[in-house]
Design a protein around this motif. Sequence first.
Motif, short mmCIF file in Angstrom:
data_model
loop_
_atom_site.label_atom_id
_atom_site.label_comp_id
_atom_site.label_asym_id
_atom_site.label_seq_id
_atom_site.Cartn_x
_atom_site.Cartn_y
_atom_site.Cartn_z
N ALA A 94 3.48 -4.79 13.54
CA ALA A 94 3.88 -3.74 14.50
C ALA A 94 4.02 -4.31 15.91
O ALA A 94 4.89 -3.88 16.68
CB ALA A 94 2.85 -2.61 14.49
N LEU A 151 -3.22 -2.27 6.37
CA LEU A 151 -3.34 -1.84 7.77
C LEU A 151 -3.39 -3.03 8.72
O LEU A 151 -2.76 -3.02 9.78
CB LEU A 151 -4.58 -0.96 7.95
N GLY A 174 0.06 -4.57 8.74
CA GLY A 174 0.99 -3.69 9.47
C GLY A 174 0.78 -3.75 10.96
O GLY A 174 1.76 -3.74 11.73
N ALA A 175 -0.49 -3.82 11.41
CA ALA A 175 -0.77 -3.90 12.84
C ALA A 175 -0.20 -5.19 13.44
O ALA A 175 0.35 -5.19 14.55
CB ALA A 175 -2.27 -3.82 13.08
N CYS A 215 3.16 -0.74 5.50
CA CYS A 215 2.40 -1.87 4.94
C CYS A 215 1.13 -1.39 4.24
O CYS A 215 0.77 -1.91 3.17
CB CYS A 215 2.07 -2.87 6.03
N ALA A 216 0.44 -0.42 4.85
CA ALA A 216 -0.77 0.11 4.21
C ALA A 216 -0.41 0.78 2.88
O ALA A 216 -1.09 0.58 1.86
CB ALA A 216 -1.45 1.10 5.15
N ILE A 248 2.97 -0.04 10.40
CA ILE A 248 1.56 0.08 10.01
C ILE A 248 1.41 0.94 8.76
O ILE A 248 0.72 0.57 7.80
CB ILE A 248 0.74 0.67 11.18
N VAL A 256 4.72 2.23 14.55
CA VAL A 256 3.88 3.11 13.75
C VAL A 256 4.28 3.05 12.27
O VAL A 256 3.44 3.02 11.37
CB VAL A 256 3.96 4.56 14.28
#
Length: 460
Positions: free
Chosen positions: A382, A375, A378-379, A409-410, A406, A403
């Motif tokens: 993003a 997460l 990913g953020a 990747c998580a 995120i 979106v």
Amino acid sequence: MTQTELIEARAAQPESLTLSESLQDVVERHRVDAALRWLENHPPHVIADELARMDAVAAGVAFRLLDKDLALAVFEELEPVDQQQILQGLREKSFRELVEGMAPDDRARMLREAPAKVAKKALAGLSPRERRMTAALLGYPEGSVGRYMTPEVVALPSNLTVAEALRAVRAKGGKAETVYTLPVVDCGRRLLGIVELRELVLSDLDSMVADLVVTEPIFVRATDSAEKAARLMRETNDINLPVVDSENRLVGLLTIDDAVEVIEAADSEDVAKQAGSAPWTGHYMAAGVFQLARYRALWLLLLLVAATLTVSVTGYFETTLEQAAQLALFIPLLIGAGGNAGAQAATACVRAVAVGEVRGGDLFKVIWRECRVGLVLGAMLAVVGVIIGGLFVGPRIAMVVGVTLILICAWAATIGGTMPLLAKRLRIDPAVVSAPMVTTLVDATGLIIYFTTAKLVLGI
């Protein structure tokens, strides 16, 4: 190169040897004087590396130029596959002398990988004592400590004085592979403890060995995994590890040099599997093109079949792509980011499992940890993805990309961290769940996440 050519070359005028020339260069040009000087100026491990790079004929010629003692030191530095190549080019007497002079554990390591014909010939030429030790080592299970330990150990009875113990070390130490760690045994050869040579040397000669013994030493059984024993030595900083049988009788020592080789072999195998290739033995530079291709081909074919999932997913969402064709622009970016995130997690987890940092009971902890790591990653991605998407296709598609990054990747980090642990629970080598396999799986599932997110955000 015949024996006559060797004699004639020795009698020839010495030639200069440049620093840039390798052993292979001078041997292939029949410059024996230069080859002799090259061999004299390099240590055994460097000579062994050069021999491993050469073809069988050139390596055999170079090896025959070594004197007896240096030849044995170089031979023990070679990998088993290269040792077999050298042996096949030796005459009967040289063959027997070389195999007889090897340490029992090194000899067993070579013979367990040698063709039956070579192994039979080698065992037949050994003295009865060496044959018994080698046969005993080969009798242990494949991959066990017994296959790698040295049986030539100086074991001390517990009732000796320090002076008597030192005399015993001097009398027997010449035939032992190491005398730095001295197991202490009872009359039935059961392990009571260990004493280091340093303690004997620094202690009063009238002291009793029993007073210096470490009575709760770390030891392993001969049938235990060699890799686990080697990694145990790394954790405890021991240079030698006592090996006992099922009745706690001393049978040998696992020495640090053999432990390093065990770990190197295990790590090399894991690296090959993580890269989607079958492991191989021998020197990379001596391996042929078709040999290397054969080791890699099966995995590539399996991954190609697995990649058809990606094609199927794309076909299923064909209508979505037709309504928002701009989505296709970001497919390489998204599956690439997801695959990389999954590969990073898988590599980290395989390594953690191999060195014992992660156990099977840590599955849910790993899932929670890697999900949060994904997460965060990913953020970060993003933010960049939204900026790029906003510049090229507008805010709505950019929002989908952000979106998705995120979520992908998580998901990828979770899958990458979980699969090695699940493989271990199923008694599958975690390294088999390689980064390419995780990447292929994440590619297909990542597209499902992408198109599902697009349908929800864009309302298509």
